[in-house]
Scaffold this motif. Structure first.
Motif, PDB file in Angstrom:
ATOM      1  N   LEU A 105      -8.409  -3.012  -1.660  1.00 40.69           N
ATOM      2  CA  LEU A 105      -7.044  -2.483  -1.718  1.00 40.69           C
ATOM      3  C   LEU A 105      -6.031  -3.608  -1.872  1.00 40.69           C
ATOM      4  CD1 LEU A 105      -6.675   0.415   0.910  1.00 40.69           C
ATOM      5  CD2 LEU A 105      -6.688   0.576  -1.579  1.00 40.69           C
ATOM      6  N   PHE A 106      -6.229  -4.679  -1.100  1.00 40.10           N
ATOM      7  CA  PHE A 106      -5.309  -5.815  -1.170  1.00 40.10           C
ATOM      8  C   PHE A 106      -5.369  -6.512  -2.526  1.00 40.10           C
ATOM      9  CE2 PHE A 106      -5.172  -6.711   3.704  1.00 40.10           C
ATOM     10  CZ  PHE A 106      -4.415  -5.563   3.867  1.00 40.10           C
ATOM     11  N   GLY A 107      -6.447  -6.254  -3.277  1.00 39.76           N
ATOM     12  CA  GLY A 107      -6.588  -6.876  -4.588  1.00 39.76           C
ATOM     13  C   GLY A 107      -5.727  -6.235  -5.663  1.00 39.76           C
ATOM     14  N   ILE A 108      -5.123  -5.083  -5.355  1.00 36.62           N
ATOM     15  CA  ILE A 108      -4.253  -4.401  -6.329  1.00 36.62           C
ATOM     16  C   ILE A 108      -2.967  -5.197  -6.499  1.00 36.62           C
ATOM     17  CG2 ILE A 108      -2.897  -2.321  -6.790  1.00 36.62           C
ATOM     18  CD1 ILE A 108      -4.981  -0.753  -5.240  1.00 36.62           C
ATOM     19  N   LYS A 109      -2.636  -5.554  -7.737  1.00 35.41           N
ATOM     20  CA  LYS A 109      -1.445  -6.343  -8.014  1.00 35.41           C
ATOM     21  C   LYS A 109      -0.458  -5.630  -8.928  1.00 35.41           C
ATOM     22  CE  LYS A 109      -3.328  -9.737  -5.714  1.00 35.41           C
ATOM     23  NZ  LYS A 109      -2.893 -10.021  -4.324  1.00 35.41           N
ATOM     24  N   THR A 110      -0.624  -4.320  -9.052  1.00 35.83           N
ATOM     25  CA  THR A 110       0.239  -3.565  -9.955  1.00 35.83           C
ATOM     26  C   THR A 110       0.770  -2.307  -9.277  1.00 35.83           C
ATOM     27  OG1 THR A 110       0.311  -2.355 -12.070  1.00 35.83           O
ATOM     28  CG2 THR A 110      -1.784  -2.378 -10.883  1.00 35.83           C
ATOM     29  N   LEU A 111       1.943  -1.862  -9.718  1.00 35.56           N
ATOM     30  CA  LEU A 111       2.513  -0.605  -9.235  1.00 35.56           C
ATOM     31  C   LEU A 111       2.133   0.558 -10.151  1.00 35.56           C
ATOM     32  CD1 LEU A 111       6.116  -1.749  -8.211  1.00 35.56           C
ATOM     33  CD2 LEU A 111       4.136  -1.413  -6.736  1.00 35.56           C
ATOM     34  N   GLU A 132      -3.374   1.909 -13.680  1.00 32.51           N
ATOM     35  CA  GLU A 132      -4.080   0.639 -13.494  1.00 32.51           C
ATOM     36  C   GLU A 132      -4.720   0.575 -12.107  1.00 32.51           C
ATOM     37  OE1 GLU A 132      -4.629  -1.802 -15.721  1.00 32.51           O
ATOM     38  OE2 GLU A 132      -3.748  -0.404 -17.162  1.00 32.51           O
ATOM     39  N   GLN A 133      -4.038   1.124 -11.105  1.00 30.33           N
ATOM     40  CA  GLN A 133      -4.617   1.158  -9.759  1.00 30.33           C
ATOM     41  C   GLN A 133      -5.910   1.969  -9.746  1.00 30.33           C
ATOM     42  OE1 GLN A 133      -1.651   2.692  -7.088  1.00 30.33           O
ATOM     43  NE2 GLN A 133      -0.251   0.969  -7.381  1.00 30.33           N
ATOM     44  N   ARG A 134      -5.866   3.161 -10.386  1.00 28.92           N
ATOM     45  CA  ARG A 134      -7.057   4.019 -10.413  1.00 28.92           C
ATOM     46  C   ARG A 134      -8.211   3.317 -11.125  1.00 28.92           C
ATOM     47  NH1 ARG A 134      -2.978   8.095 -12.230  1.00 28.92           N
ATOM     48  NH2 ARG A 134      -2.384   9.309 -10.383  1.00 28.92           N
ATOM     49  N   LYS A 135      -7.902   2.642 -12.225  1.00 22.97           N
ATOM     50  CA  LYS A 135      -8.928   1.953 -12.981  1.00 22.97           C
ATOM     51  C   LYS A 135      -9.538   0.820 -12.144  1.00 22.97           C
ATOM     52  CE  LYS A 135      -7.984   1.313 -17.262  1.00 22.97           C
ATOM     53  NZ  LYS A 135      -7.425   0.786 -18.542  1.00 22.97           N
ATOM     54  N   PHE A 136      -8.692   0.079 -11.429  1.00 22.12           N
ATOM     55  CA  PHE A 136      -9.150  -1.044 -10.620  1.00 22.12           C
ATOM     56  C   PHE A 136     -10.062  -0.567  -9.473  1.00 22.12           C
ATOM     57  CE2 PHE A 136      -8.571  -3.992  -7.017  1.00 22.12           C
ATOM     58  CZ  PHE A 136      -8.949  -5.184  -7.615  1.00 22.12           C
ATOM     59  N   LEU A 137      -9.738   0.601  -8.904  1.00 18.68           N
ATOM     60  CA  LEU A 137     -10.490   1.106  -7.750  1.00 18.68           C
ATOM     61  C   LEU A 137     -11.577   2.109  -8.132  1.00 18.68           C
ATOM     62  CD1 LEU A 137      -7.552   1.671  -5.215  1.00 18.68           C
ATOM     63  CD2 LEU A 137      -9.121  -0.268  -5.328  1.00 18.68           C
ATOM     64  N   LEU A 166       0.822  -1.218   0.000  1.00 14.82           N
ATOM     65  CA  LEU A 166       0.000   0.000   0.000  1.00 14.82           C
ATOM     66  C   LEU A 166       0.856   1.268   0.000  1.00 14.82           C
ATOM     67  CD1 LEU A 166      -2.884  -0.940   2.473  1.00 14.82           C
ATOM     68  CD2 LEU A 166      -2.758  -1.249  -0.008  1.00 14.82           C
ATOM     69  N   ARG A 167       2.118   1.138   0.370  1.00 16.43           N
ATOM     70  CA  ARG A 167       3.033   2.296   0.333  1.00 16.43           C
ATOM     71  C   ARG A 167       3.193   2.807  -1.089  1.00 16.43           C
ATOM     72  NH1 ARG A 167       5.439   5.974  -0.551  1.00 16.43           N
ATOM     73  NH2 ARG A 167       7.249   6.929   0.452  1.00 16.43           N
TER      74      ARG A 167
END
Length: 308
Positions: A291-297, A301-306, A266-267
């Motif tokens: 949040l734990f489901g994010i697998k990319t830096l 992609e994080q914004r799209k996933f969330l 998460l950092r």
């Protein structure tokens, strides 16, 4: 060098009036810029939205269009890839008017000034509001705005705190305005506003922005604590106090090493996601599990996933 013609009190009062008259004259004009938000507006996939137009029956229609569409990368476009320029410009101008003329709101950004300077600034804003016939001047608006992000259900207006303070001093004392920012601000003020998008059946591209209030703060203590732990545990690794997640597990007396690894990741969340969690403006359905489901830096992609 000679006896005063008028007393000091009158002189100071006249100087303030002269300054205020110059400010009112400069800032009372409505935006004449054909594309007020050029260089400032982006879709929610961080694609720049550039000015465009079409002509129909001798009428010119202005838009901001995602570069992903213009460059034939439609699959990379955000949830709103085209928006009428007049609609979004009017919306932003009105929201900035509400923001800058709200005394209790502005007070928090000038609280470190002495009481006389605070009073001067608030008085100047009140005079500007009373004597101006139109909205804020386009030059001032562009100086204040760092970035605007268009989502399907909200608009995020990012201002610069340092620019705001300099602009307030300019309005109050008649000093030159600061230069417009070329990059994103390091001292952001984030304003989230809900919008309502209505598409016409024929062309499907008319957007109506609703009169809205700020999104309610929804501080999720579980998410906030997870973010805090991620920074702390990464600091342990960087300082050498811990060599691995196993060491952190021992230090914290925890049984689940997978949990520690999830927290450590998460950092590396996108900065705006972290900021939204700390401010309580994250999507209502955001959970620690998600949040734990994010697998990319990759921040995009994080914004799209969330759904940010």
């Amino acid at each position: 060098e000679h006896k005063a013609i008028i007393n000091n009190e009158t002189f100071e009062k006249v100087q303030k009036l002269l300054v205020q008259n110059r400010i009112n004259s400069k800032y009372s004009e409505a935006s004449k810029s054909p594309s007020l938000l050029t260089g400032k507006i982006f879709d929610d996939n961080d694609n720049y939205m550039g000015p465009s137009h079409s002509n129909t029956r001798n009428r010119r229609y202005r838009y901001y269009v995602s570069q992903a569409i213009i460059q034939f990368r439609k699959h990379e476009a955000g949830s709103v890839s085209k928006i009428p320029a007049g609609e979004i410009e009017t919306f932003v101008i009105n929201e900035l008017d509400k923001f800058i003329f709200n005394h209790s709101n502005i007070q928090q950004y000038i609280e470190n000034f002495d009481i006389n300077k605070q009073k001067d600034i608030l008085d100047a804003l009140e005079n500007l509001k009373t004597n101006s016939e139109e909205n804020l001047n386009s030059n001032l608006i562009r100086i204040l705005i760092s970035k605007i992000i268009i989502y399907k259900e909200k608009v995020k207006i990012i201002l610069c705190k340092n620019q705001l303070i300099k602009a307030l001093e300019s309005i109050t004392y008649g000093i030159p305005l600061p230069e417009e920012l070329k990059n994103e601000t390091k001292s952001p003020i984030v304003i989230n506003k809900q919008i309502k998008i209505v598409q016409t059946p024929k062309k499907g591209n008319i957007v109506v922005l609703s009169d809205s209030t700020e999104l309610p703060n929804n501080h999720n203590q579980q998410l906030i604590k997870a973010i805090a732990k991620s920074y702390y545990w990464n600091k342990l690794l960087l300082s050498g106090e811990a060599q691995s997640s196993i060491d952190i597990q021992k230090l914290e007396n925890l049984s689940d090493n997978t949990y520690i690894k999830n927290i450590l990741r998460l950092r590396f969340l996108a900065s705006d996601i972290t900021e939204a969690i700390l401010n309580g403006t994250q999507p209502p359905d955001l959970s620690i599990k998600k949040l734990f489901g994010i697998k990319t830096l990759d921040w995009q992609e994080q914004r799209k996933f969330l759904n940010f």
